[in-house]
Design an enzyme around this catalytic site. Sequence first.
Site, PDB file in Angstrom:
ATOM      1  N   PHE A 158       0.841  -1.507  -0.122  1.00 40.80           N
ATOM      2  CA  PHE A 158       0.102   0.106  -0.004  1.00 40.80           C
ATOM      3  C   PHE A 158       0.881   1.143   0.047  1.00 40.80           C
ATOM      4  CE2 PHE A 158       0.970  -0.168   4.644  1.00 40.80           C
ATOM      5  CZ  PHE A 158       1.037   1.167   4.998  1.00 40.80           C
ATOM      6  N   LYS A 182      -0.827  -7.326  -9.383  1.00 40.86           N
ATOM      7  CA  LYS A 182      -2.223  -7.301  -8.292  1.00 40.86           C
ATOM      8  C   LYS A 182      -1.632  -6.291  -7.178  1.00 40.86           C
ATOM      9  CE  LYS A 182      -3.246  -8.399  -4.598  1.00 40.86           C
ATOM     10  NZ  LYS A 182      -3.385  -7.597  -3.619  1.00 40.86           N
ATOM     11  N   GLU A 185      -5.096  -3.906  -2.155  1.00 41.91           N
ATOM     12  CA  GLU A 185      -6.467  -3.581  -2.338  1.00 41.91           C
ATOM     13  C   GLU A 185      -6.765  -2.419  -1.657  1.00 41.91           C
ATOM     14  OE1 GLU A 185      -4.977  -5.859  -0.937  1.00 41.91           O
ATOM     15  OE2 GLU A 185      -5.966  -6.537   1.156  1.00 41.91           O
ATOM     16  N   SER A 235       4.848  -7.353   3.309  1.00 38.60           N
ATOM     17  CA  SER A 235       5.294  -7.331   4.709  1.00 38.60           C
ATOM     18  C   SER A 235       6.109  -8.934   4.649  1.00 38.60           C
ATOM     19  CB  SER A 235       4.196  -7.468   5.778  1.00 38.60           C
ATOM     20  OG  SER A 235       3.420  -8.733   5.304  1.00 38.60           O
ATOM     21  N   CYS A 290       9.786   1.356   3.671  1.00 38.47           N
ATOM     22  CA  CYS A 290      10.578  -0.162   4.003  1.00 38.47           C
ATOM     23  C   CYS A 290      11.885   0.672   4.298  1.00 38.47           C
ATOM     24  CB  CYS A 290      10.448  -1.011   2.949  1.00 38.47           C
ATOM     25  SG  CYS A 290      11.220  -0.349   1.515  1.00 38.47           S
TER      26      CYS A 290
HETATM   27  P1  NAD Z   1       1.219  -6.809   2.959  1.00 39.40           P
HETATM   28  O1  NAD Z   1       2.033  -7.763   2.956  1.00 39.40           O
HETATM   29  O2  NAD Z   1      -0.023  -6.748   3.942  1.00 39.40           O
HETATM   30  O3  NAD Z   1       0.467  -6.683   1.531  1.00 39.40           O
HETATM   31  C1  NAD Z   1       1.137  -6.791   0.481  1.00 39.40           C
HETATM   32  C2  NAD Z   1       0.293  -7.550  -0.572  1.00 39.40           C
HETATM   33  O4  NAD Z   1       0.005  -8.738  -0.191  1.00 39.40           O
HETATM   34  C3  NAD Z   1      -0.876  -6.801  -0.994  1.00 39.40           C
HETATM   35  O5  NAD Z   1      -1.150  -6.864  -2.289  1.00 39.40           O
HETATM   36  C4  NAD Z   1      -1.789  -7.649  -0.529  1.00 39.40           C
HETATM   37  O6  NAD Z   1      -3.201  -7.869  -1.004  1.00 39.40           O
HETATM   38  C5  NAD Z   1      -1.333  -9.107  -0.415  1.00 39.40           C
HETATM   39  N1  NAD Z   1      -1.469  -9.852   0.786  1.00 39.40           N
HETATM   40  C6  NAD Z   1      -1.931  -9.536   2.153  1.00 39.40           C
HETATM   41  N2  NAD Z   1      -1.880 -10.781   3.014  1.00 39.40           N
HETATM   42  C7  NAD Z   1      -1.808 -11.643   2.064  1.00 39.40           C
HETATM   43  C8  NAD Z   1      -1.819 -13.165   2.375  1.00 39.40           C
HETATM   44  N3  NAD Z   1      -2.170 -13.417   3.528  1.00 39.40           N
HETATM   45  N4  NAD Z   1      -1.752 -13.855   1.283  1.00 39.40           N
HETATM   46  C9  NAD Z   1      -1.294 -13.418   0.031  1.00 39.40           C
HETATM   47  N5  NAD Z   1      -1.346 -12.151  -0.135  1.00 39.40           N
HETATM   48  C10 NAD Z   1      -1.597 -11.281   0.813  1.00 39.40           C
HETATM   49  O7  NAD Z   1       1.981  -5.411   3.101  1.00 39.40           O
HETATM   50  P2  NAD Z   1       1.405  -3.937   2.926  1.00 39.40           P
HETATM   51  O8  NAD Z   1       0.844  -3.688   4.584  1.00 39.40           O
HETATM   52  O9  NAD Z   1       0.634  -3.531   2.039  1.00 39.40           O
HETATM   53  O10 NAD Z   1       2.513  -3.074   3.062  1.00 39.40           O
HETATM   54  C11 NAD Z   1       3.700  -2.686   3.932  1.00 39.40           C
HETATM   55  C12 NAD Z   1       4.851  -3.837   4.239  1.00 39.40           C
HETATM   56  O11 NAD Z   1       5.430  -3.973   2.904  1.00 39.40           O
HETATM   57  C13 NAD Z   1       5.690  -3.306   5.291  1.00 39.40           C
HETATM   58  O12 NAD Z   1       6.095  -4.409   5.838  1.00 39.40           O
HETATM   59  C14 NAD Z   1       6.915  -2.898   4.547  1.00 39.40           C
HETATM   60  O13 NAD Z   1       8.086  -2.947   4.983  1.00 39.40           O
HETATM   61  C15 NAD Z   1       6.843  -3.748   3.246  1.00 39.40           C
HETATM   62  N6  NAD Z   1       7.498  -3.115   2.101  1.00 39.40           N
HETATM   63  C16 NAD Z   1       8.728  -3.691   1.903  1.00 39.40           C
HETATM   64  C17 NAD Z   1       9.394  -3.084   0.710  1.00 39.40           C
HETATM   65  C18 NAD Z   1      10.569  -3.520  -0.062  1.00 39.40           C
HETATM   66  O14 NAD Z   1      11.252  -3.175  -0.701  1.00 39.40           O
HETATM   67  N7  NAD Z   1      11.221  -4.603   1.121  1.00 39.40           N
HETATM   68  C19 NAD Z   1       8.827  -1.827   0.129  1.00 39.40           C
HETATM   69  C20 NAD Z   1       7.615  -1.568   0.246  1.00 39.40           C
HETATM   70  C21 NAD Z   1       6.950  -2.177   1.342  1.00 39.40           C
END
Ligand code: NAD
Length: 492
Positions: A158, A182, A185, A235, A290
Amino acid sequence: MAIDSYDFQTIDPILNWIGGEYRASSTGNTMDVINPRHGKVMTSVVLSGADDVQAAVDAASAAYPAWKETPLKERAQVMYRLKYLMERDQEKIAWLISHENGKVFNEAMAEVAKGIECTEFGCALPNIPLGETLYVSRGVTCSTIREPLGVCAGVTPFNFPFMVPLWMLPQALVAGNTFILKPSEQVPIGADLLAQLLQEAGLPPGVFNVVHGARDAVEALSDHETIKAMGFVGSTRVAKIVYGRGAQTGRRMLCLGGAKNHLIVVPDADREMTAVDVVRSFTGVAGQRCMAASALMGVQGFDPILETIVEKASQLVPGRDMGPVINKQSYERILGYIKAAEEAGGKVLLDGRNAKVEGAEGGYWIGPTILEVTKDMPAYQDEIFGPVLSVVRTKSLDEALAIENAHVYGNGGSIYTTSGATARYAAQRINAGMTGVNIGVPVPREPFGFGGWEHSKFGSGDITGIDGYHYWTRPRKLTTKWALQPDATWMS
Ligand code: NAD
């Protein structure tokens, strides 16, 4: 409405983009998209399932043969046009993503600018020699030619709805792949804008598709045997699950996860520069980056710098300098970490819990917060993903490095010092894929690759720059001989 206005506005529901047209999802399910500044519904998004993923795979598979045969230089022209369109629409894009994500307008402008920089790398690909040739034996030449993989997919978080997809798309598309995105959401608008802009830039239908949704859509993508490579950013908890599940198909997976970025401050650091950087790093995008500084390791004698950090952070005004956090759940989680640290004996050096913004009272506002904690506390151990800096005191640089090295994440880390010797010593020992010297957010710029170590990344290689191009292609090793050699050896 003024471009940086906080006024609330609704927009049309967001649908899937498959084969060059909008489609509702087969599930019939939708979800509200909340504007985090106001805590109010600004639009809705479809939630897709396996049938929608199948439709996108069909469209991407149908578009692949012609796109693959399109010369690289012509594929790159789409990126040139995309760059122009993003520059033309930068304010409009920034306005929309600042409203869906909550970040302040200037941060959203910077997000688009970084997306443009990523796209420029895609434009440059025809000017980089991408294969190698060597005369290896009598009459025999070996070459490597990088070829596209086929249908690829990306799943994004997000916090950067427009930029993170552009960590993947320029390399993947210019390489000749077709792609299914994808997006999160919670912020589906950025991906929808990209679909519109890529169409206007002349990308043929089906080459880029957007399937909106949550876990079901990601699982269907992870399981689909036709998809040859997947990129994931999110995450660590989910990165690990998606990596394991996607790898079951035998395809390549690159999954970037969460972080706890350490800034180590030694007493000889430049007070003003360090304080400005630390504050910008932990408060930018309300700490939801991140690469945000989230742990400050203060080496004995650093207190004057800490005082300046607290003073500068206290001057930031939520609403003007900082946006809200993404949703109610995040808001409550972050407040929970602050409360728990306080109850465990941590000190709240700056408290952002009572932040309020006039005209946006329903938003998820948290002001800059600085905690002094010990390394056993969750506020130090966990990724909080909010505008909270956890300060840990250490007696020496070696102690700071030892604590940093023991942390489960390894995304970014920086040393603040005016001594070259100290900088070199620390930069060789910080256990993070992206290391900085006097840099608060040590993000490598194009053409360098982006990616952490340890639990901040699952899979090998990095996601941007030339590493990204390698990720979305495979090398064909071509060995050639055109004539029987009179002096042939066993190698000929
Ligand atoms: P998230 O992991 O909750 O969601 C990321 C994606 O995974 C979304 O598209 C979501 O729909 C999907 N998703 C969520 N739960 C899922 C599941 N159980 N199974 C399959 N898909 C699922 O992350 P977020 O809250 O959107 O973003 C924040 C996180 O992203 C933080 O931990 C941040 O550090 C990380 N991030 C990392 C980087 C990097 O380069 N390492 C960059 C940006 C953000």
